[in-house]
Design a protein around this motif. Structure first.
Motif, short mmCIF file in Angstrom:
data_model
loop_
_atom_site.label_atom_id
_atom_site.label_comp_id
_atom_site.label_asym_id
_atom_site.label_seq_id
_atom_site.Cartn_x
_atom_site.Cartn_y
_atom_site.Cartn_z
N UNK A 53 0.83 -1.21 0.00
CA UNK A 53 0.00 0.00 0.00
C UNK A 53 0.86 1.25 0.00
N UNK A 54 1.92 1.25 0.81
CA UNK A 54 2.78 2.43 0.91
C UNK A 54 3.61 2.65 -0.35
N UNK A 55 3.89 1.60 -1.09
CA UNK A 55 4.67 1.74 -2.33
C UNK A 55 3.92 2.57 -3.37
N UNK A 56 2.61 2.62 -3.26
CA UNK A 56 1.82 3.40 -4.21
C UNK A 56 1.70 4.87 -3.84
N UNK A 59 3.93 10.73 -1.54
CA UNK A 59 4.54 11.67 -0.58
C UNK A 59 4.32 11.17 0.84
N UNK A 60 5.06 11.72 1.80
CA UNK A 60 4.97 11.24 3.18
C UNK A 60 3.57 11.40 3.81
N UNK A 61 2.86 12.44 3.43
CA UNK A 61 1.53 12.65 4.01
C UNK A 61 0.55 11.59 3.51
N UNK A 62 0.68 11.23 2.26
CA UNK A 62 -0.16 10.16 1.72
C UNK A 62 0.14 8.84 2.43
N UNK A 63 1.42 8.57 2.67
CA UNK A 63 1.82 7.36 3.40
C UNK A 63 1.19 7.34 4.80
N UNK A 64 1.20 8.49 5.46
CA UNK A 64 0.63 8.58 6.80
C UNK A 64 -0.87 8.30 6.78
N UNK A 65 -1.59 8.88 5.82
CA UNK A 65 -3.03 8.67 5.72
C UNK A 65 -3.35 7.20 5.43
N UNK A 66 -2.60 6.59 4.54
CA UNK A 66 -2.82 5.17 4.21
C UNK A 66 -2.56 4.29 5.44
N UNK A 67 -1.45 4.54 6.14
CA UNK A 67 -1.13 3.74 7.34
C UNK A 67 -2.20 3.93 8.41
N UNK A 68 -2.66 5.16 8.61
CA UNK A 68 -3.71 5.40 9.62
C UNK A 68 -5.00 4.70 9.24
N UNK A 69 -5.33 4.69 7.96
CA UNK A 69 -6.54 4.00 7.50
C UNK A 69 -6.47 2.51 7.76
#
Length: 104
Positions: A53-56, A59-69
């Motif tokens: 999921x994080x590979x897609x 930017x770091x903010x997108x990574x944070x939102x995906x991980x939180x989800x």
């Protein structure tokens, strides 16, 4: 277990050596999985799914939102198991397929 560097060091790694930070993250994940009691396969799958999921993310903010989800989803599942175990344990109703009549 490998000690986690302080925040400033992690921030510096993120800005200047992201590959080294990713290597540290992978190492810490593997150590945490190895130290777990009996659910290593499930944790390995979870880490793999998170990495995919994080590979897609771009930017770091997108990574944070995906991980939180993903964390929110897991916590919701855990909450359902604890608070409403009957609902969680319900099984799907199986409807058998009817075979078409055979022609002679």
């Amino acid at each position: 277990m490998t000690p986690l560097p302080d925040f400033d060091t992690l921030r510096w790694l993120a800005d200047h050596e992201p590959d080294r930070l990713e290597q540290l993250q992978h190492q810490l994940n593997q150590e945490a999985i190895a130290a777990s009691d009996g659910n290593q396969e499930q944790l390995t799958c979870l880490v793999f799914n998170l990495e995919q999921q994080l590979a897609r993310c771009d930017n770091p903010y997108h990574r944070c939102v995906v991980a939180m989800g993903m964390m929110r989803s897991k916590l919701y599942t855990l909450s359902t198991i604890i608070n409403e175990p009957e609902e969680f344990l319900e099984t799907a109703k199986i409807i058998p397929f009817r075979r078409p009549a055979q022609k002679l």
